[in-house]
Design a protein around this motif. Structure first.
Motif, PDB file in Angstrom:
ATOM      1  N   PRO A 105      40.633  38.617  23.989  1.00 40.28           N
ATOM      2  CA  PRO A 105      41.376  37.735  23.095  1.00 40.28           C
ATOM      3  C   PRO A 105      42.042  38.480  21.934  1.00 40.28           C
ATOM      4  CG  PRO A 105      39.187  36.855  23.546  1.00 40.28           C
ATOM      5  CD  PRO A 105      39.243  38.243  24.109  1.00 40.28           C
ATOM      6  N   ARG A 106      41.451  39.592  21.511  1.00 40.36           N
ATOM      7  CA  ARG A 106      41.993  40.342  20.376  1.00 40.36           C
ATOM      8  C   ARG A 106      43.300  41.038  20.737  1.00 40.36           C
ATOM      9  NH1 ARG A 106      41.401  45.408  19.099  1.00 40.36           N
ATOM     10  NH2 ARG A 106      39.730  45.766  20.581  1.00 40.36           N
ATOM     11  N   THR A 107      43.331  41.743  21.892  1.00 40.20           N
ATOM     12  CA  THR A 107      44.530  42.504  22.270  1.00 40.20           C
ATOM     13  C   THR A 107      45.403  41.765  23.279  1.00 40.20           C
ATOM     14  OG1 THR A 107      43.446  43.607  24.127  1.00 40.20           O
ATOM     15  CG2 THR A 107      43.290  44.678  21.960  1.00 40.20           C
ATOM     16  N   ARG A 108      44.872  40.695  23.869  1.00 40.15           N
ATOM     17  CA  ARG A 108      45.555  39.893  24.884  1.00 40.15           C
ATOM     18  C   ARG A 108      45.759  40.668  26.193  1.00 40.15           C
ATOM     19  NH1 ARG A 108      47.154  35.099  22.757  1.00 40.15           N
ATOM     20  NH2 ARG A 108      48.616  34.717  24.450  1.00 40.15           N
ATOM     21  N   GLU A 109      45.021  41.752  26.376  1.00 39.42           N
ATOM     22  CA  GLU A 109      45.085  42.520  27.619  1.00 39.42           C
ATOM     23  C   GLU A 109      44.148  41.887  28.647  1.00 39.42           C
ATOM     24  OE1 GLU A 109      45.895  47.041  26.433  1.00 39.42           O
ATOM     25  OE2 GLU A 109      44.054  46.203  25.612  1.00 39.42           O
ATOM     26  N   GLN A 110      44.463  42.137  29.911  1.00 42.16           N
ATOM     27  CA  GLN A 110      43.625  41.598  30.971  1.00 42.16           C
ATOM     28  C   GLN A 110      43.477  42.606  32.097  1.00 42.16           C
ATOM     29  OE1 GLN A 110      45.643  37.953  31.631  1.00 42.16           O
ATOM     30  NE2 GLN A 110      47.351  38.874  32.686  1.00 42.16           N
ATOM     31  N   VAL A 164      39.373  53.259  34.699  1.00 45.44           N
ATOM     32  CA  VAL A 164      39.982  54.208  33.772  1.00 45.44           C
ATOM     33  C   VAL A 164      40.495  53.539  32.494  1.00 45.44           C
ATOM     34  CG1 VAL A 164      41.892  55.845  33.505  1.00 45.44           C
ATOM     35  CG2 VAL A 164      40.591  55.793  35.628  1.00 45.44           C
ATOM     36  N   MET A 165      41.225  52.457  32.634  1.00 43.00           N
ATOM     37  CA  MET A 165      41.841  51.827  31.463  1.00 43.00           C
ATOM     38  C   MET A 165      40.837  51.082  30.581  1.00 43.00           C
ATOM     39  SD  MET A 165      44.905  52.820  31.475  1.00 43.00           S
ATOM     40  CE  MET A 165      45.589  51.774  30.191  1.00 43.00           C
ATOM     41  N   LEU A 166      39.651  50.834  31.072  1.00 44.73           N
ATOM     42  CA  LEU A 166      38.636  50.152  30.265  1.00 44.73           C
ATOM     43  C   LEU A 166      37.766  51.127  29.482  1.00 44.73           C
ATOM     44  CD1 LEU A 166      37.415  47.426  32.777  1.00 44.73           C
ATOM     45  CD2 LEU A 166      39.065  47.178  30.920  1.00 44.73           C
ATOM     46  N   LYS A 180      46.666  40.309  40.734  1.00 45.46           N
ATOM     47  CA  LYS A 180      47.272  41.299  39.838  1.00 45.46           C
ATOM     48  C   LYS A 180      48.769  41.029  39.683  1.00 45.46           C
ATOM     49  CE  LYS A 180      43.977  44.935  40.916  1.00 45.46           C
ATOM     50  NZ  LYS A 180      43.759  46.230  41.589  1.00 45.46           N
ATOM     51  N   GLN A 181      49.408  40.669  40.792  1.00 47.08           N
ATOM     52  CA  GLN A 181      50.838  40.358  40.757  1.00 47.08           C
ATOM     53  C   GLN A 181      51.096  39.086  39.949  1.00 47.08           C
ATOM     54  OE1 GLN A 181      52.520  39.728  44.629  1.00 47.08           O
ATOM     55  NE2 GLN A 181      54.547  39.303  43.836  1.00 47.08           N
ATOM     56  N   GLU A 228      51.583  45.593  34.990  1.00 45.83           N
ATOM     57  CA  GLU A 228      52.688  45.838  34.057  1.00 45.83           C
ATOM     58  C   GLU A 228      52.260  45.614  32.602  1.00 45.83           C
ATOM     59  OE1 GLU A 228      54.102  44.610  38.017  1.00 45.83           O
ATOM     60  OE2 GLU A 228      52.784  43.600  36.597  1.00 45.83           O
ATOM     61  N   MET A 229      51.463  44.589  32.361  1.00 50.42           N
ATOM     62  CA  MET A 229      51.132  44.227  30.973  1.00 50.42           C
ATOM     63  C   MET A 229      49.635  44.171  30.726  1.00 50.42           C
ATOM     64  SD  MET A 229      54.023  41.373  30.171  1.00 50.42           S
ATOM     65  CE  MET A 229      53.526  40.211  31.426  1.00 50.42           C
ATOM     66  N   GLY A 230      48.865  44.777  31.589  1.00 52.65           N
ATOM     67  CA  GLY A 230      47.413  44.722  31.426  1.00 52.65           C
ATOM     68  C   GLY A 230      46.769  46.063  31.641  1.00 52.65           C
ATOM     69  N   LEU A 231      45.563  46.034  32.135  1.00 52.34           N
ATOM     70  CA  LEU A 231      44.756  47.240  32.243  1.00 52.34           C
ATOM     71  C   LEU A 231      44.555  47.726  33.675  1.00 52.34           C
ATOM     72  CD1 LEU A 231      42.111  46.182  29.592  1.00 52.34           C
ATOM     73  CD2 LEU A 231      43.939  47.866  29.313  1.00 52.34           C
ATOM     74  N   ASN A 232      45.229  47.115  34.644  1.00 52.46           N
ATOM     75  CA  ASN A 232      45.145  47.596  36.032  1.00 52.46           C
ATOM     76  C   ASN A 232      46.143  48.699  36.268  1.00 52.46           C
ATOM     77  OD1 ASN A 232      44.369  44.392  36.576  1.00 52.46           O
ATOM     78  ND2 ASN A 232      43.212  45.869  37.782  1.00 52.46           N
ATOM     79  N   ARG A 233      45.705  49.751  36.940  1.00 51.03           N
ATOM     80  CA  ARG A 233      46.610  50.843  37.297  1.00 51.03           C
ATOM     81  C   ARG A 233      46.718  51.004  38.802  1.00 51.03           C
ATOM     82  NH1 ARG A 233      48.515  49.669  33.450  1.00 51.03           N
ATOM     83  NH2 ARG A 233      48.455  50.678  31.468  1.00 51.03           N
ATOM     84  N   ASN A 234      45.916  50.285  39.548  1.00 50.76           N
ATOM     85  CA  ASN A 234      45.986  50.389  41.018  1.00 50.76           C
ATOM     86  C   ASN A 234      46.548  49.117  41.610  1.00 50.76           C
ATOM     87  OD1 ASN A 234      43.823  48.728  40.470  1.00 50.76           O
ATOM     88  ND2 ASN A 234      42.516  49.610  42.031  1.00 50.76           N
TER      89      ASN A 234
END
Length: 97
Positions: free
Chosen positions: A17-22, A49-51, A84-85, A91-97
């Motif tokens: 909720p703080r960064t709005r990332e998912q 990795v992104m977490l 993810k799509q 594009e706007m979150g923490l998934n890289r795969n």
């Protein structure tokens, strides 16, 4: 009469909720979501990795989808990719795969 374990797989969303990332993830195997959640509680990132640079106490975890043991693993991965799509977590979150 023997018992067969019913294995389910889960698609879940970690939201901050703080960064709005998912982050969209899947939990499969005999331990399912519980086992996956335990890996997050042990190290805070579950080898994602992104977490690794995030504070794990920031996250909320809604369950997106549950699938039974008859669903092929390839379909499980396709379901995760679809979430993810839909949520644009690459594009706007923490998934890289």
């Amino acid at each position: 009469m023997g018992h067969r374990a019913f294995v389910v797989s889960w698609r879940y969303l970690l939201t901050c909720p703080r960064t709005r990332e998912q982050y969209v993830g899947s939990a499969t195997g005999a331990e399912g979501f519980h086992g996956r959640w335990l890996s997050y509680t042990r190290d805070g990132h579950g080898e994602n990795v992104m977490l690794k640079s995030r504070d794990p106490s920031d996250y909320q975890v809604p369950i997106l989808e549950v699938a039974g043991s008859a669903v092929p693993f390839e379909d499980i991965l396709a379901m995760e990719a679809l979430w993810k799509q839909k949520l644009q977590s690459r594009e706007m979150g923490l998934n890289r795969n």
